[in-house]
Design a protein around this motif. Structure first.
Motif, PDB file in Angstrom:
ATOM      1  N   SER A 192       0.834  -1.201   0.000  1.00  0.00           N
ATOM      2  CA  SER A 192       0.000   0.000   0.000  1.00  0.00           C
ATOM      3  C   SER A 192       0.864   1.244   0.000  1.00  0.00           C
ATOM      4  CB  SER A 192      -0.907   0.010   1.236  1.00  0.00           C
ATOM      5  OG  SER A 192      -0.144   0.326   2.400  1.00  0.00           O
ATOM      6  N   PHE A 199      -3.018   0.366  -3.774  1.00  0.00           N
ATOM      7  CA  PHE A 199      -2.349  -0.894  -3.483  1.00  0.00           C
ATOM      8  C   PHE A 199      -1.892  -1.540  -4.786  1.00  0.00           C
ATOM      9  CE2 PHE A 199      -5.275  -0.046  -0.086  1.00  0.00           C
ATOM     10  CZ  PHE A 199      -4.668  -0.506   1.069  1.00  0.00           C
ATOM     11  N   SER A 398      -6.578  -5.696   1.162  1.00  0.00           N
ATOM     12  CA  SER A 398      -6.541  -4.236   1.051  1.00  0.00           C
ATOM     13  C   SER A 398      -7.662  -3.592   1.843  1.00  0.00           C
ATOM     14  CB  SER A 398      -6.633  -3.819  -0.421  1.00  0.00           C
ATOM     15  OG  SER A 398      -7.918  -4.103  -0.960  1.00  0.00           O
ATOM     16  N   ASP A 401      -6.617  -2.862   5.570  1.00  0.00           N
ATOM     17  CA  ASP A 401      -5.612  -1.847   5.853  1.00  0.00           C
ATOM     18  C   ASP A 401      -6.253  -0.538   6.286  1.00  0.00           C
ATOM     19  OD1 ASP A 401      -2.666  -1.403   5.737  1.00  0.00           O
ATOM     20  OD2 ASP A 401      -3.273   0.239   4.433  1.00  0.00           O
TER      21      ASP A 401
END
Length: 407
Positions: A192, A199, A398, A401
């Protein structure tokens, strides 16, 4: 006959052959050159015998019929592990099993590790779930129809979160006990940017149909063979994920987009095809000795690899999250997950083909990947053709995150 007895019989036969080889080689004293040559031929025969056991000499027609019956009878894990056990007996068994066992696109089953890099089934979602360990910062992907069952199901992949000063890496491995880039089971990573809005998914092996590393000035000739600088493992970008910024702080669902660099947009249409790996690929770059070169050149190579292929080639697949609807009674945004998601979360999403692909309206309504929360640290992940389990897992990571500029 059980598989345990088969293995025991094979071990006993190999032991007998080994003892015969020992007698042939060391059972006599000094011999002439002709006798030594004859002994060498005898040893080669013994070695051939070690490679070909009684199981390897079964008639191919009979062996194929037996393995085909085993493959068709085993639909789910852990029973399906016997199919893998058959492939471990000898080379002839392995080759026939590889012919019989179809890819997930056709069979809808995950059998060998390479299945995780192959596109999922057509027309139906392959149901998996992810377990998160907050203490260890790890994520494990399992194959299972019922995420609430007491059994963990079949383990598929593991990921570990690594925070860096300017970015975050999610290392993905086939082994939950050794999740590191130095492991032989490392297959890729997710990286990221600082804000957590963009990402890049990297594959540890060069994917089929993806961009290859271009030659540079640092390519040299060593022993009359071309040797390129060693590119770090996992430096083959296969997907790019972006989340729209939310600088005004307005409440609402996340808006995300995924660019699949190695999958054509036509793959979502009936009869479309996506690249399918049949084995883990290794290039000369992976096997060549590393040659020191300046960091600036290394940075330029990595930056050139991280550029989305959408800027270089048209017609690649772009996925977007399906827009939810506002439910007046519940006072929340809702999506139809068909009972696979039970807890409201900003992480929940469904991905469909973007209109930018120029695909039909029917293809745009087909959910390719859905991810949602069902418990405190349990999430479902369902995917189908044309993406693989590895790509789907990386996209879902992702969503875990932290996104400074999105919430």
């Amino acid at each position: 006959m059980s598989f345990r007895s088969i293995i025991q019989d094979m071990k006993g036969e190999i032991g007998n052959i080994s003892r015969k080889g020992f007698d042939v080689k060391f059972g006599y004293g000094m011999r002439s050159r002709s006798h030594s040559h004859r002994d060498a031929q005898d040893i080669s025969v013994v070695l051939d015998g070690l490679k070909q056991s009684c199981w390897a000499n079964m008639p191919p027609e009979l062996l194929r019929d037996v393995l085909l019956r085993i493959e068709t009878s085993e639909d789910a894990w852990p029973a399906r592990k016997y199919v893998v056990a058959c492939a471990s007996v000898c080379r002839s068994w392995r080759e026939i099993v590889k012919e019989i066992v179809k890819s997930p696109e056709v069979s809808g089953k995950l059998t060998f590790p390479i299945s995780l890099k192959q596109p999922g089934p057509r027309g139906s979602l392959l149901q998996c779930y992810i377990k998160r360990n907050r203490t260890k910062q790890t994520y494990c992907l399992f194959l299972g129809l019922n995420q609430a069952s007491t059994e963990d199901g079949k383990f598929l992949l593991a990921a570990r979160k690594c925070r860096r000063p300017t970015h975050t890496d999610y290392i993905i491995s086939l082994n939950s006990d050794d999740v590191s880039r130095g492991s032989s089971t490392y297959i890729g990573k997710l990286r990221s940017n600082f804000l957590g809005t963009k990402f890049t998914v990297y594959d540890a092996h060069p994917p089929v149909g993806a961009a290859k590393v271009t030659k540079s000035r640092s390519t040299r000739l060593v022993n009359l063979k071309q040797v390129s600088p060693r590119v770090p493992a996992g430096n083959y970008p296969i997907a790019h994920i972006s989340y729209d910024l939310n600088v005004l702080g307005s409440r609402g669902p996340r808006i995300m987009q995924c660019t699949m660099d190695a999958i054509p947009a036509s793959a979502v249409e009936p009869g479309g095809a996506a690249p399918t790996q049949t084995q883990f690929l290794h290039t000369r770059i992976d096997s060549s000795p590393s040659i020191p070169f300046f960091r600036s050149k290394s940075t330029r190579i990595e930056n050139s690899l991280s550029v989305p292929l959408s800027n270089q080639k048209e017609g690649i697949l772009v996925l977007r999250n399906k827009s939810p609807r506002w439910h007046e009674q519940l006072q929340c945004w809702c999506l139809n997950f068909n009972g696979r998601v039970t807890v409201a979360s900003v992480k929940n999403f469904q991905l469909v083909a973007s209109p930018k692909n120029g695909v039909s309206a029917q293809a745009q309504e087909n959910v390719i990947l859905q991810f949602g929360k069902v418990g405190k640290d349990v999430f479902t992940m369902d995917y189908q053709y044309p993406i693989s389990a590895f790509e789907a897992f990386a996209i879902c990571l992702s969503s875990f995150d932290t996104k400074i500029a999105c919430e």
